[in-house]
Design an enzyme around this catalytic site. Structure first.
Site, mmCIF file in Angstrom:
data_model
loop_
_atom_site.group_PDB
_atom_site.id
_atom_site.type_symbol
_atom_site.label_atom_id
_atom_site.label_comp_id
_atom_site.label_asym_id
_atom_site.label_seq_id
_atom_site.Cartn_x
_atom_site.Cartn_y
_atom_site.Cartn_z
ATOM 1 N N SER A 30 26.617 38.746 -7.413
ATOM 2 C CA SER A 30 25.314 38.135 -7.091
ATOM 3 C C SER A 30 24.835 38.545 -5.706
ATOM 4 O O SER A 30 25.622 38.680 -4.779
ATOM 5 C CB SER A 30 25.412 36.604 -7.126
ATOM 6 O OG SER A 30 26.688 36.167 -7.453
ATOM 7 N N HIS A 61 22.458 37.797 -11.726
ATOM 8 C CA HIS A 61 23.166 38.926 -12.335
ATOM 9 C C HIS A 61 22.223 39.649 -13.286
ATOM 10 O O HIS A 61 21.884 39.133 -14.349
ATOM 11 C CB HIS A 61 24.394 38.440 -13.105
ATOM 12 C CG HIS A 61 25.491 37.922 -12.226
ATOM 13 N ND1 HIS A 61 26.546 38.690 -11.832
ATOM 14 C CD2 HIS A 61 25.668 36.719 -11.649
ATOM 15 C CE1 HIS A 61 27.338 37.971 -11.055
ATOM 16 N NE2 HIS A 61 26.828 36.775 -10.936
ATOM 17 N N HIS A 83 31.276 37.119 -17.351
ATOM 18 C CA HIS A 83 32.336 36.232 -16.864
ATOM 19 C C HIS A 83 33.026 35.542 -18.036
ATOM 20 O O HIS A 83 32.403 35.284 -19.066
ATOM 21 C CB HIS A 83 31.746 35.138 -15.962
ATOM 22 C CG HIS A 83 31.077 35.657 -14.734
ATOM 23 N ND1 HIS A 83 29.784 36.103 -14.736
ATOM 24 C CD2 HIS A 83 31.536 35.798 -13.459
ATOM 25 C CE1 HIS A 83 29.473 36.508 -13.508
ATOM 26 N NE2 HIS A 83 30.513 36.340 -12.723
ATOM 27 N N TYR A 85 33.789 32.471 -18.131
ATOM 28 C CA TYR A 85 33.204 31.141 -18.377
ATOM 29 C C TYR A 85 31.952 31.180 -19.238
ATOM 30 O O TYR A 85 31.476 30.153 -19.711
ATOM 31 C CB TYR A 85 32.933 30.394 -17.051
ATOM 32 C CG TYR A 85 31.937 31.080 -16.134
ATOM 33 C CD1 TYR A 85 30.581 31.106 -16.417
ATOM 34 C CD2 TYR A 85 32.376 31.685 -14.955
ATOM 35 C CE1 TYR A 85 29.683 31.733 -15.569
ATOM 36 C CE2 TYR A 85 31.493 32.312 -14.105
ATOM 37 C CZ TYR A 85 30.152 32.337 -14.414
ATOM 38 O OH TYR A 85 29.268 32.963 -13.580
ATOM 39 N N GLU A 86 31.422 32.380 -19.447
ATOM 40 C CA GLU A 86 30.268 32.491 -20.350
ATOM 41 C C GLU A 86 30.712 32.490 -21.810
ATOM 42 O O GLU A 86 29.871 32.505 -22.706
ATOM 43 C CB GLU A 86 29.484 33.781 -20.040
ATOM 44 C CG GLU A 86 28.837 33.756 -18.665
ATOM 45 C CD GLU A 86 28.224 35.097 -18.298
ATOM 46 O OE1 GLU A 86 27.046 35.299 -18.586
ATOM 47 O OE2 GLU A 86 28.946 35.944 -17.737
ATOM 48 N N ALA A 113 31.418 36.913 -5.321
ATOM 49 C CA ALA A 113 31.172 35.770 -4.438
ATOM 50 C C ALA A 113 32.397 34.875 -4.546
ATOM 51 O O ALA A 113 32.963 34.717 -5.631
ATOM 52 C CB ALA A 113 29.935 35.018 -4.899
ATOM 53 N N MET A 211 35.500 33.220 -9.737
ATOM 54 C CA MET A 211 35.582 33.136 -11.203
ATOM 55 C C MET A 211 35.444 34.497 -11.894
ATOM 56 O O MET A 211 35.025 34.578 -13.042
ATOM 57 C CB MET A 211 34.478 32.198 -11.718
ATOM 58 C CG MET A 211 34.486 30.811 -11.102
ATOM 59 S SD MET A 211 33.055 29.857 -11.611
ATOM 60 C CE MET A 211 33.068 28.522 -10.407
ATOM 61 N N SER A 212 35.811 35.566 -11.188
ATOM 62 C CA SER A 212 35.628 36.891 -11.796
ATOM 63 C C SER A 212 36.669 37.883 -11.277
ATOM 64 O O SER A 212 37.692 37.488 -10.728
ATOM 65 C CB SER A 212 34.222 37.404 -11.469
ATOM 66 O OG SER A 212 34.104 37.661 -10.076
ATOM 67 N N ASN A 235 30.900 30.030 0.637
ATOM 68 C CA ASN A 235 31.103 28.605 0.962
ATOM 69 C C ASN A 235 32.563 28.381 1.311
ATOM 70 O O ASN A 235 33.419 29.212 1.001
ATOM 71 C CB ASN A 235 30.737 27.725 -0.249
ATOM 72 C CG ASN A 235 31.516 28.133 -1.494
ATOM 73 O OD1 ASN A 235 31.142 29.074 -2.198
ATOM 74 N ND2 ASN A 235 32.604 27.442 -1.750
ATOM 75 N N HIS A 246 25.348 26.132 -6.754
ATOM 76 C CA HIS A 246 25.119 27.554 -7.058
ATOM 77 C C HIS A 246 24.030 28.101 -6.129
ATOM 78 O O HIS A 246 24.074 29.252 -5.700
ATOM 79 C CB HIS A 246 24.727 27.719 -8.526
ATOM 80 C CG HIS A 246 24.500 29.150 -8.926
ATOM 81 N ND1 HIS A 246 25.452 30.130 -8.736
ATOM 82 C CD2 HIS A 246 23.441 29.772 -9.496
ATOM 83 C CE1 HIS A 246 24.981 31.288 -9.173
ATOM 84 N NE2 HIS A 246 23.762 31.102 -9.624
HETATM 85 N N1 HPA Z 1 34.856 28.527 -6.262
HETATM 86 C C1 HPA Z 1 34.800 29.364 -7.315
HETATM 87 N N2 HPA Z 1 33.931 30.353 -7.392
HETATM 88 C C2 HPA Z 1 33.084 30.533 -6.376
HETATM 89 C C3 HPA Z 1 33.089 29.706 -5.250
HETATM 90 C C4 HPA Z 1 34.028 28.645 -5.196
HETATM 91 O O1 HPA Z 1 34.094 27.855 -4.229
HETATM 92 N N3 HPA Z 1 32.105 30.151 -4.434
HETATM 93 C C5 HPA Z 1 31.539 31.223 -5.040
HETATM 94 N N4 HPA Z 1 32.121 31.452 -6.219
#
Ligand code: HPA
Length: 272
Positions: A30, A61, A83, A85-86, A113, A211-212, A235, A246
């Site tokens: 992203s 994306h 991903h 999770y999709e 990210a 998550m990737s 973050n 997000h």
């Molecule tokens: N956790 C999981 N995936 C993420 C995070 C997070 O804190 N920040 C960006 N992608």
């Protein structure tokens, strides 16, 4: 997804691109859209038009493959990824990386990210991935092994290429960009983690969570590619800051992207 299907998709791409195929492909997470947009002489494929490709559904994306030049050097940019999770199957998660391999790509540069587990590495920072922990419960290499891709039990002692990572550090130093090193842990998502999970991941040795990326790395190593990765820290992980959204991921992703773009350009010049 069969070997033949992968070859078929690669042939579809090859017949539509003039000139030699790039040896380097980058997967842009992203916020890195402007890098792909800056490519010269690019042939652009929407994932929707590529036979067998999983289609990403997440905001930020784009879902495009661009084959062209960056800094005058041939590269492939994958703008967006599928991903777990999709809801994509493990097999589907392997597909796009295998197509890159079938096209002749030798170096796969993965970006993502991630949330930081280290308070001193805050939002907007960049982290080179030196190793990973696959905590997703998924593995794209499960199932009957096709030896034409790679061996049944791949060695991933050096999942993340040390020499290339060193070169990335050299580029960062010359640009005066701070580049941390760390271990990336993949959680399946789609929820952000709980504070208890983050405390557990710290004990396990993780520096960042996302998550990737791990599925692509495993598939690439399986078929003999070199892999390098950079996380944009968007973050501090759950429990280390007030709340996670997000939106914030996108906002800090954009801030980190400014340095990451400069770094990736320098890296392309350095290695190609
Ligand atoms: N956790 C999981 N995936 C993420 C995070 C997070 O804190 N920040 C960006 N992608």
């Amino acid at each position: 997804m069969s070997f033949e299907k992968v070859q078929e998709c690669a042939a579809f791409i090859r017949t539509r691109v003039d000139g030699e195929m790039p040896k380097l492909a980058m997967v842009l997470g992203s916020g890195l859209n402007s890098l792909a947009d800056a490519m010269e002489d690019a042939t652009v494929f929407s994932y929707a038009d590529l036979p067998g490709f999983p289609k990403p559904t997440v905001e930020g994306h784009a879902g495009r493959m661009l084959i062209g030049k960056l800094e005058g050097k041939p590269v492939i940019c994958m703008q967006g990824r599928a991903h777990a999770y999709e809801g994509h199957s493990e097999e589907k998660l392997a597909y796009s990386t295998r197509v890159l391999w079938a096209l002749g790509v030798e170096i796969l540069l993965l970006t993502n990210a991630a949330g930081s587990l280290r308070a001193e590495v805050g939002p907007g920072s960049l982290m080179a991935i030196t190793d990973h922990i696959n905590f997703s419960g998924l593995n794209p290499l499960v199932g009957v092994n096709d030896d034409r891709f790679g061996v049944r039990f791949p060695d991933v002692t050096e999942a993340w290429d040390k020499k290339l990572t060193k070169k990335m550090h050299k580029c960062a130093a010359s640009l005066n960009i701070e580049l941390h090193d760390g271990v990336y842990l993949m959680a399946k998502g789609p929820n952000f983690e709980t504070p208890a999970e983050i405390r557990a991941f710290k004990v396990m040795g993780a520096d960042a969570v996302g998550m990737s990326t791990v599925p692509e790395c495993l598939v690439a190593k399986h078929c003999g590619m070199k892999v390098i990765g950079i996380s944009s820290i968007t973050n501090l992980a759950a429990g280390m800051q007030a709340e996670l959204t997000h939106h914030e991921t996108m906002e800090y992703g954009a801030i980190a992207a400014v340095n990451l773009e400069k770094l990736l350009r320098a890296f392309v010049e350095e290695v190609l």
